[in-house]
Design a protein around this motif. Structure first.
Motif, PDB file in Angstrom:
ATOM      1  N   ASP A   1     -24.747 -29.114  -6.048  1.00 19.61           N
ATOM      2  CA  ASP A   1     -25.923 -29.725  -6.662  1.00 19.61           C
ATOM      3  C   ASP A   1     -25.617 -31.072  -7.303  1.00 19.61           C
ATOM      4  O   ASP A   1     -26.526 -31.843  -7.614  1.00 19.61           O
ATOM      5  CB  ASP A   1     -26.584 -28.777  -7.663  1.00 19.61           C
ATOM      6  CG  ASP A   1     -25.673 -28.351  -8.801  1.00 19.61           C
ATOM      7  OD1 ASP A   1     -24.451 -28.477  -8.660  1.00 19.61           O
ATOM      8  OD2 ASP A   1     -26.193 -27.867  -9.824  1.00 19.61           O
TER       9      ASP A   1
ATOM     10  N   ASN B   1     -27.135 -34.435  -6.163  1.00 21.78           N
ATOM     11  CA  ASN B   1     -28.418 -34.943  -6.661  1.00 21.78           C
ATOM     12  C   ASN B   1     -28.271 -35.921  -7.822  1.00 21.78           C
ATOM     13  O   ASN B   1     -29.271 -36.474  -8.280  1.00 21.78           O
ATOM     14  CB  ASN B   1     -29.306 -33.770  -7.087  1.00 21.78           C
ATOM     15  CG  ASN B   1     -29.688 -32.887  -5.918  1.00 21.78           C
ATOM     16  OD1 ASN B   1     -30.088 -33.375  -4.874  1.00 21.78           O
ATOM     17  ND2 ASN B   1     -29.551 -31.577  -6.087  1.00 21.78           N
ATOM     18  N   ILE B   2     -27.048 -36.099  -8.324  1.00 26.29           N
ATOM     19  CA  ILE B   2     -26.827 -37.109  -9.365  1.00 26.29           C
ATOM     20  C   ILE B   2     -26.696 -38.464  -8.658  1.00 26.29           C
ATOM     21  O   ILE B   2     -25.625 -38.824  -8.168  1.00 26.29           O
ATOM     22  CB  ILE B   2     -25.555 -36.797 -10.183  1.00 26.29           C
ATOM     23  CG1 ILE B   2     -25.609 -35.376 -10.742  1.00 26.29           C
ATOM     24  CG2 ILE B   2     -25.405 -37.806 -11.316  1.00 26.29           C
ATOM     25  CD1 ILE B   2     -24.322 -34.939 -11.420  1.00 26.29           C
TER      26      ILE B   2
ATOM     27  N   HIS C   1     -27.795 -27.267 -12.481  1.00 26.84           N
ATOM     28  CA  HIS C   1     -27.029 -28.233 -13.286  1.00 26.84           C
ATOM     29  C   HIS C   1     -27.586 -28.331 -14.700  1.00 26.84           C
ATOM     30  O   HIS C   1     -27.624 -29.401 -15.310  1.00 26.84           O
ATOM     31  CB  HIS C   1     -27.048 -29.608 -12.615  1.00 26.84           C
ATOM     32  CG  HIS C   1     -25.704 -30.282 -12.564  1.00 26.84           C
ATOM     33  ND1 HIS C   1     -24.814 -30.068 -11.550  1.00 26.84           N
ATOM     34  CD2 HIS C   1     -25.098 -31.159 -13.404  1.00 26.84           C
ATOM     35  CE1 HIS C   1     -23.720 -30.790 -11.751  1.00 26.84           C
ATOM     36  NE2 HIS C   1     -23.864 -31.452 -12.878  1.00 26.84           N
TER      37      HIS C   1
ATOM     38  N   VAL D   1     -30.320 -32.445 -13.076  1.00 25.77           N
ATOM     39  CA  VAL D   1     -30.423 -33.181 -11.818  1.00 25.77           C
ATOM     40  C   VAL D   1     -31.839 -33.059 -11.270  1.00 25.77           C
ATOM     41  O   VAL D   1     -32.508 -32.039 -11.467  1.00 25.77           O
ATOM     42  CB  VAL D   1     -29.415 -32.667 -10.764  1.00 25.77           C
ATOM     43  CG1 VAL D   1     -27.993 -32.865 -11.245  1.00 25.77           C
ATOM     44  CG2 VAL D   1     -29.668 -31.211 -10.411  1.00 25.77           C
TER      45      VAL D   1
ATOM     46  N   THR E   1     -34.349 -31.955  -8.821  1.00 22.80           N
ATOM     47  CA  THR E   1     -34.366 -30.943  -7.766  1.00 22.80           C
ATOM     48  C   THR E   1     -35.723 -30.259  -7.804  1.00 22.80           C
ATOM     49  O   THR E   1     -36.649 -30.729  -8.470  1.00 22.80           O
ATOM     50  CB  THR E   1     -33.206 -29.942  -7.957  1.00 22.80           C
ATOM     51  OG1 THR E   1     -33.185 -29.041  -6.854  1.00 22.80           O
ATOM     52  CG2 THR E   1     -33.334 -29.153  -9.246  1.00 22.80           C
TER      53      THR E   1
END
Length: 289
Positions: free
Chosen positions: A150, A153-154, A212, A216, A218
């Protein structure tokens, strides 16, 4: 850390995401802390059968870095030493994570070594060659390795250090590599239908539900709701199911276990306890003692 003037935690009586909405860097979450708020509220709203006979699941420190920019601790090295010490004093297991620069992972490894313990090591989704190289730094201190999918996604990190979106072939290669060396393999960051397909195809030793900590961008939702809906499906394709996100007391932890979690992970509560130089009572409300 005796001088808390630079801390980015507001030491709210209840850490539910409301006190640091949108504070990034800081302890808040993405999208005005939307999923951070949902993570915390969902554990109260979800109904499960009587918890009277439900045992607490094992508890681990969630993988964390960013002491200076996110927590407001003056030094990343000292933070990791203190964080691991806090978790061990609370009788929790340890996970460490990585980040940029490389010293973040190295400080975590050093903290494990200094405290004479082992931990789960989670690495960002770099190209596999780089993941394997970094894992080799930690082999003596690791009890298992995982990929923090995940973290892709940063966006700022993805662009800075060339993270890649992992497919099943990437993850199968890593599973084969680590299993051949005697380490279980974990996929962290399961929170979307595509992630469920990865678990089905890869069959990791550990499947770790996480968004996270709501940090993040999502899908909208909570890890508690995701666990409730998909635990049975995930457990058909893994040996152990972990979850984090908004777990704040023993009742939440027992709900997680009743819904199928084999282990729960705490991030912000341990960070706050570290700032306050406290331990956490894991048998009650995760209150500081």
């Amino acid at each position: 850390m005796k001088d808390l003037s630079e801390a980015k935690c507001h030491f709210c009586s209840l850490c539910d995401g409301r006190g640091c909405i949108g504070e990034m860097p800081g302890m808040g979450g993405a999208m005005e802390s939307r999923n951070f708020l949902l993570n915390c509220s969902a554990w109260n709203l979800i109904q499960v059968p009587s918890l009277e006979d439900t045992e607490l699941p094992p508890v681990k420190l969630a993988p964390m870095t960013g002491a200076v920019e996110n927590v407001g601790f003056p030094d990343e090295h000292d933070f990791y030493q203190a964080l691991v010490k806090t978790a061990l004093a609370s009788k929790a297991g340890i996970c460490i994570g990585d980040g940029t620069p490389d010293e973040k992972l190295l400080f975590g490894i050093e903290a494990l070594k200094k405290n004479k313990t082992k931990g789960a090591v989670f690495i960002k989704p770099y190209p596999n060659e780089k993941i394997i190289e970094r894992s080799q730094w930690a082999e003596e201190e690791a009890e298992l390795f995982g990929v923090d999918i995940d973290a892709y996604n940063i966006i700022t990190m993805r662009n800075k250090v060339s993270l890649e979106k992992k497919d099943s072939s990437h993850l199968k290669e890593l599973k084969r590599y680590w299993n051949a060396r005697g380490f279980p393999f974990a996929i962290k960051g399961i929170f979307t239908p595509a992630d469920l397909e990865l678990v089905k195809e890869v069959k990791p030793d550990i499947a770790y539900i996480s968004n996270h900590g709501g940090r993040v961008p999502t899908l909208t939702g909570s890890t508690a709701s995701f666990l409730k809906e998909y635990a049975n499906e995930i457990k058909r394709n893994t040996h152990s199911l972990w979850v984090d996100g908004g777990i704040r007391n023993a009742s939440h932890a027992k709900k997680a276990r009743a819904l199928g979690a084999d282990c729960i992970l705490l991030g912000r509560p341990f960070a706050t306890a570290t700032l306050l130089e406290k331990t956490i009572d894991l048998t009650k409300s995760f209150s500081f003692i």
